[in-house]
Motif scaffolding. Structure first.
Motif, PDB file in Angstrom:
ATOM      1  N   TYR A  24       0.824  -1.197   0.000  1.00  0.00           N
ATOM      2  CA  TYR A  24       0.000   0.000   0.000  1.00  0.00           C
ATOM      3  C   TYR A  24       0.863   1.255   0.000  1.00  0.00           C
ATOM      4  O   TYR A  24       1.830   1.331   0.751  1.00  0.00           O
ATOM      5  CB  TYR A  24      -0.857   0.047   1.259  1.00  0.00           C
ATOM      6  CG  TYR A  24      -2.064  -0.858   1.241  1.00  0.00           C
ATOM      7  CD1 TYR A  24      -3.158  -0.550   0.440  1.00  0.00           C
ATOM      8  CD2 TYR A  24      -2.126  -1.992   2.044  1.00  0.00           C
ATOM      9  CE1 TYR A  24      -4.294  -1.350   0.443  1.00  0.00           C
ATOM     10  CE2 TYR A  24      -3.262  -2.797   2.055  1.00  0.00           C
ATOM     11  CZ  TYR A  24      -4.338  -2.470   1.258  1.00  0.00           C
ATOM     12  OH  TYR A  24      -5.449  -3.250   1.270  1.00  0.00           O
ATOM     13  N   VAL A 173     -10.292 -15.693  -2.838  1.00  0.00           N
ATOM     14  CA  VAL A 173     -10.494 -14.284  -2.462  1.00  0.00           C
ATOM     15  C   VAL A 173     -10.657 -13.443  -3.725  1.00  0.00           C
ATOM     16  O   VAL A 173     -11.556 -12.592  -3.817  1.00  0.00           O
ATOM     17  CB  VAL A 173      -9.299 -13.777  -1.633  1.00  0.00           C
ATOM     18  CG1 VAL A 173      -9.506 -12.322  -1.242  1.00  0.00           C
ATOM     19  CG2 VAL A 173      -9.105 -14.644  -0.387  1.00  0.00           C
ATOM     20  N   ILE A 177     -13.703 -11.055  -4.978  1.00  0.00           N
ATOM     21  CA  ILE A 177     -13.526  -9.643  -5.353  1.00  0.00           C
ATOM     22  C   ILE A 177     -14.158  -9.388  -6.724  1.00  0.00           C
ATOM     23  O   ILE A 177     -14.901  -8.428  -6.915  1.00  0.00           O
ATOM     24  CB  ILE A 177     -12.029  -9.252  -5.358  1.00  0.00           C
ATOM     25  CG1 ILE A 177     -11.478  -9.276  -3.930  1.00  0.00           C
ATOM     26  CG2 ILE A 177     -11.826  -7.879  -5.996  1.00  0.00           C
ATOM     27  CD1 ILE A 177      -9.974  -9.101  -3.821  1.00  0.00           C
ATOM     28  N   THR A 183     -17.904 -10.043   1.210  1.00  0.00           N
ATOM     29  CA  THR A 183     -17.104 -11.206   1.592  1.00  0.00           C
ATOM     30  C   THR A 183     -16.903 -11.211   3.088  1.00  0.00           C
ATOM     31  O   THR A 183     -16.485 -10.208   3.662  1.00  0.00           O
ATOM     32  CB  THR A 183     -15.732 -11.164   0.887  1.00  0.00           C
ATOM     33  OG1 THR A 183     -15.959 -10.916  -0.492  1.00  0.00           O
ATOM     34  CG2 THR A 183     -14.988 -12.475   1.036  1.00  0.00           C
ATOM     35  N   PHE A 185     -15.132 -13.393   6.211  1.00  0.00           N
ATOM     36  CA  PHE A 185     -14.180 -14.469   6.520  1.00  0.00           C
ATOM     37  C   PHE A 185     -14.511 -15.074   7.874  1.00  0.00           C
ATOM     38  O   PHE A 185     -14.707 -14.339   8.842  1.00  0.00           O
ATOM     39  CB  PHE A 185     -12.748 -13.919   6.525  1.00  0.00           C
ATOM     40  CG  PHE A 185     -12.273 -13.582   5.146  1.00  0.00           C
ATOM     41  CD1 PHE A 185     -11.574 -14.508   4.401  1.00  0.00           C
ATOM     42  CD2 PHE A 185     -12.565 -12.356   4.576  1.00  0.00           C
ATOM     43  CE1 PHE A 185     -11.168 -14.220   3.108  1.00  0.00           C
ATOM     44  CE2 PHE A 185     -12.165 -12.046   3.286  1.00  0.00           C
ATOM     45  CZ  PHE A 185     -11.459 -12.984   2.556  1.00  0.00           C
TER      46      PHE A 185
ATOM     47  N   VAL B  34      -6.520   0.151   5.001  1.00  0.00           N
ATOM     48  CA  VAL B  34      -5.739  -1.029   4.619  1.00  0.00           C
ATOM     49  C   VAL B  34      -6.623  -2.233   4.899  1.00  0.00           C
ATOM     50  O   VAL B  34      -7.246  -2.315   5.951  1.00  0.00           O
ATOM     51  CB  VAL B  34      -4.446  -1.103   5.463  1.00  0.00           C
ATOM     52  CG1 VAL B  34      -3.842  -2.501   5.457  1.00  0.00           C
ATOM     53  CG2 VAL B  34      -3.425  -0.097   4.946  1.00  0.00           C
ATOM     54  N   GLU B  35      -6.717  -3.130   3.936  1.00  0.00           N
ATOM     55  CA  GLU B  35      -7.542  -4.324   4.154  1.00  0.00           C
ATOM     56  C   GLU B  35      -6.663  -5.532   4.469  1.00  0.00           C
ATOM     57  O   GLU B  35      -5.675  -5.791   3.790  1.00  0.00           O
ATOM     58  CB  GLU B  35      -8.388  -4.620   2.923  1.00  0.00           C
ATOM     59  CG  GLU B  35      -9.532  -3.638   2.747  1.00  0.00           C
ATOM     60  CD  GLU B  35     -10.608  -4.184   1.835  1.00  0.00           C
ATOM     61  OE1 GLU B  35     -10.249  -4.712   0.762  1.00  0.00           O
ATOM     62  OE2 GLU B  35     -11.791  -4.087   2.187  1.00  0.00           O
ATOM     63  N   HIS B  37      -8.078  -8.654   4.676  1.00  0.00           N
ATOM     64  CA  HIS B  37      -8.623  -9.471   3.601  1.00  0.00           C
ATOM     65  C   HIS B  37      -9.599  -8.555   2.880  1.00  0.00           C
ATOM     66  O   HIS B  37     -10.017  -7.551   3.426  1.00  0.00           O
ATOM     67  CB  HIS B  37      -9.492 -10.621   4.091  1.00  0.00           C
ATOM     68  CG  HIS B  37      -8.970 -11.433   5.195  1.00  0.00           C
ATOM     69  ND1 HIS B  37      -7.939 -12.307   5.046  1.00  0.00           N
ATOM     70  CD2 HIS B  37      -9.380 -11.548   6.475  1.00  0.00           C
ATOM     71  CE1 HIS B  37      -7.748 -12.922   6.193  1.00  0.00           C
ATOM     72  NE2 HIS B  37      -8.600 -12.479   7.081  1.00  0.00           N
ATOM     73  N   HIS B  38     -10.041  -8.994   1.719  1.00  0.00           N
ATOM     74  CA  HIS B  38     -11.056  -8.239   0.996  1.00  0.00           C
ATOM     75  C   HIS B  38     -12.283  -8.045   1.899  1.00  0.00           C
ATOM     76  O   HIS B  38     -12.851  -9.021   2.395  1.00  0.00           O
ATOM     77  CB  HIS B  38     -11.431  -9.017  -0.266  1.00  0.00           C
ATOM     78  CG  HIS B  38     -12.637  -8.500  -0.956  1.00  0.00           C
ATOM     79  ND1 HIS B  38     -12.730  -7.201  -1.379  1.00  0.00           N
ATOM     80  CD2 HIS B  38     -13.800  -9.090  -1.283  1.00  0.00           C
ATOM     81  CE1 HIS B  38     -13.903  -7.034  -1.947  1.00  0.00           C
ATOM     82  NE2 HIS B  38     -14.562  -8.154  -1.902  1.00  0.00           N
TER      83      HIS B  38
END
Ligand SMILES: Cc1ncc(COP(=O)(O)O)c(C=O)c1O
Lengths: 426, 223
Positions: A24, A173, A177, A183, A185, B34-35, B37-38
């Motif tokens: 990032y 995943v 997307i 989604t 988890f 910031v991810e 996970h998606h």
């Protein structure tokens, strides 16, 4: 304090960084992260990252020739890294079938499967896979990755909800997307957490699990997962990348192993592991397969599988069907390794499959351990953060039916001696 | 360049999974979560036990969303970045100082912060208006000296700010899932869908005997 201060001074700016720090970055230019990444990688590579992608110059058999990423020298190593669980990729019948297909069809399919890229042997392989899995039909994808991405996004949409295990493979995943679904988890292999998360969710729901989880080698608690999913009206997809052709009385996978072949709605697999080839597939009813044929973008916007590969896969599948003793040999090799690791006090976590993590649990040491093991003749892969949680670093081992007991014994001895020298096991 | 230094005895952080929808509700335009996970972002809670600063000793709780750092060519890459959406302090002086100097959004009353060590765990309890707000426990792992650069983003009215912060000290960092947070239904936690914050931190960071040093504040162009 003085000593601690000196130690700190020697550390470089990037010594505490890892891949996750370079993912990032906001700013004005998409290439802003390249410079910092290069600086980090130049330092990280000689310290262990060079162990990834060392080129092989032989078939991924039990012994391989590997070019050392640091010295450039080529070494013969005992291979515990390849997914060739049944030793099929280099079998004579497979190679011969591929050679004949090259002579007949040339190299590639030269077209999308929905346009000009479907050949007679694609249809035959799909029929044979469906018959092996005891399903009405199967559809082929360029890779297992593409199968997850294409399948999930072909049946789920925005507004729907996908429930994935927290350790799901990236392809699952990425499928979620692309589907643009919400989604969620759930904790790894934890039906209670799944139940909590399914509660009260309306609309289309898909639960996705893996037969065998690829970093821990543990098997999905499928009966409990299916029970929870059914009670909440959710469909279940199982990705049997590491379990098709291995688990179950007929080798159909973990769903067969648990007697849940009918209860699981969607069955997905790859040809890249046990068949030692490449490609993915989904099996199910005719309606499902026709629908996925129409809406599986990762498949139809990509060239079809190369005919020589398809021919090799058909030969490999024939071996799996004709030689059930290969599976028996794999499971006896797995039992041997489990027993020997236990005797040596080596921790393989929750693995109950041919995928075994040798837990090092020390991120600072894992590369040094892997390097030492390679220097003593074994080829295996270190796995560290962010692929696994911090301090859960490990060496990942793939046991194959092709390994002899001598191979396995040599592997255990080398691993045990290095782990002992490094103070990782008693 | 004048730096502002805060010495601490303990600083404990838990990183918790929570829905990206919730993160986006908290974040101002222009900051991206910031991810992990998606669809899953990171809520972090840090509690400090400051022993020395321009405004003396005090306790502080910082509730943040982990965000995408700002990368500039030629500048050191931060380890990570956060958007503190609520800070609470045990003294008025500390609060006024942080509002004035750093434009940090504050709970406008003094809070009570208690640290309770127990073996290799440290629990921080935060209470506001006489009612419990949050209790967070983290455990230790191995200790190493570190010096890490972080970015903190602030929004005050229509102005945006960035503070580069160095955290120095002995650090224990792990993902053993041994910690815990309890977030109470309280106005303090109104920005969080409390039941959707996973109560076990996927990462626990404990720093001790160190200092937090702020570089001078930078004003950013607001989109
Ligand atoms: C669980 C799982 N699914 C899918 C894949 C992707 O398979 P392929 O390598 O055939 O693309 C893998 C590969 O590692 C996997 O482990």
């Amino acid at each position: 304090m003085e000593a601690a201060h000196k130690k700190e001074e020697r550390k470089s700016v990037f010594s505490d960084y890892d891949y996750s720090n370079f993912y990032y970055g906001a700013g004005d230019d998409p290439v802003n992260l390249l410079g910092p990444f290069r600086e980090w990688y130049q330092e990280a590579k000689p310290n262990g990252y060079y162990l990834y992608s060392e080129p092989l110059s032989s078939a991924p058999a039990t012994h391989v020739q590997v070019r050392n990423g640091k010295t450039g020298a080529v070494h013969d190593l005992l291979n515990l890294a390849s997914y060739n669980y049944l030793g099929i990729s280099y079998r004579e019948e497979v190679k011969q079938a591929a050679i004949e297909a090259v002579n007949k069809y040339g190299l590639g399919a030269s077209g999308s499967p929905i346009l000009s890229g479907t050949f007679d042997i694609h249809e035959e392989l799909a029929r044979e896979v469906a018959s092996f899995k005891a399903k009405d039909a199967a559809i082929l994808f360029p890779t297992g990755y593409s199968a997850n991405v294409g399948f999930i996004s072909s049946i789920m949409r925005s507004g729907d909800t996908i429930f994935c295990d927290q350790y799901s493979h990236a392809s699952i995943v990425d499928g979620a997307i692309l589907a643009k679904s919400k989604t969620v988890f759930f904790r790894h292999n934890n039906p209670l957490d799944l139940e909590r998360k399914l509660g009260g969710v309306r609309g289309k729901k898909l639960v996705v699990v893996e037969g065998v989880y690829s970093m821990d080698g543990d098997v999905c608690v499928l009966p409990e997962i299916v029970d929870v999913a059914k009670r909440h009206g959710a469909r279940v997809l199982i990705d049997e990348a590491h379990s098709t052709f291995l688990f179950g009385a007929n080798g159909r996978g973990v769903a067969e192993h648990f007697g849940l072949d009918q209860e699981v709605d969607f069955h997905l697999g790859t040809f890249s592991k046990s068949l030692g080839g490449q490609g993915g597939f989904v099996c199910g009813g005719r309606d499902l397969i026709d629908y996925v044929n129409a809406f599986g973008r990762s498949r139809f916007f990509s060239c079809n599988l190369a005919p020589p590969l398809v021919a090799g896969l058909r030969a490999g599948l024939a071996i799996v069907e004709g030689e059930p003793e290969l599976r028996a040999k794999l499971w006896s090799n797995v039992a041997y390794m489990r027993r020997r690791f236990a005797e040596e006090g080596i921790d393989i976590g929750k693995s109950t499959s041919q995928v075994m993590p040798v837990l090092v649990n020390n991120d600072a040491k894992v590369f040094a351990v892997a390097e030492k093991i390679q220097d003593r003749g074994l080829y295996l892969q270190p796995v560290t953060y962010p692929a696994v949680p911090k301090h859960k670093s490990r060496l990942r081992i793939s046991v194959s039916a092709a390994h002899t007991e001598e191979d396995l014994e040599q592997a255990v001895r080398v691993i045990a001696s290095v782990l002992r020298e490094e103070g990782i096991c008693r | 360049m004048s730096l502002t230094r805060y010495g601490y005895r303990n600083a404990i952080s838990g990183f918790f999974e929570f829905p990206t929808d919730n993160a986006r509700r908290i974040l101002p335009a222009g900051l991206e979560p910031v991810e992990l996970h998606h669809g899953t972002s990171i809520f972090s809670m840090t509690v400090f036990d400051f022993t020395e600063s321009e405004v003396g000793a005090y306790g502080e709780a910082v509730m943040s969303v982990i965000v995408v750092p700002l990368v500039k060519p030629g500048e050191r890459l931060p380890k990570s970045a956060f958007y503190p959406y609520l800070v609470a302090t045990t003294t008025r002086a500390a609060r006024e100082h942080a509002i004035e100097r750093w434009h940090l959004p504050h709970w406008m009353e003094d809070v009570e912060i208690a640290f309770e060590p127990q073996g290799n765990r440290l629990t921080a309890k935060v209470a506001a208006d006489g009612a419990p707000v949050a209790e967070m426990a983290v455990g230790d792992y191995s200790w190493n000296p570190v010096s890490h650069l972080y970015q903190s983003f602030m929004r005050d009215g229509d102005k945006s700010y960035l503070a580069s912060i160095t955290m120095e000290g002995e650090q224990s960092e792990h993902e053993e899932e041994t910690g815990r947070v309890r977030l109470h239904e309280h106005a303090f936690n109104k920005d969080l869908a409390v039941s959707e914050v996973y109560d076990v931190p996927f990462r626990e960071i404990w720093m001790r005997n160190g200092a937090q040093t702020f570089q001078p504040l930078v004003q950013l162009e607001t989109a």
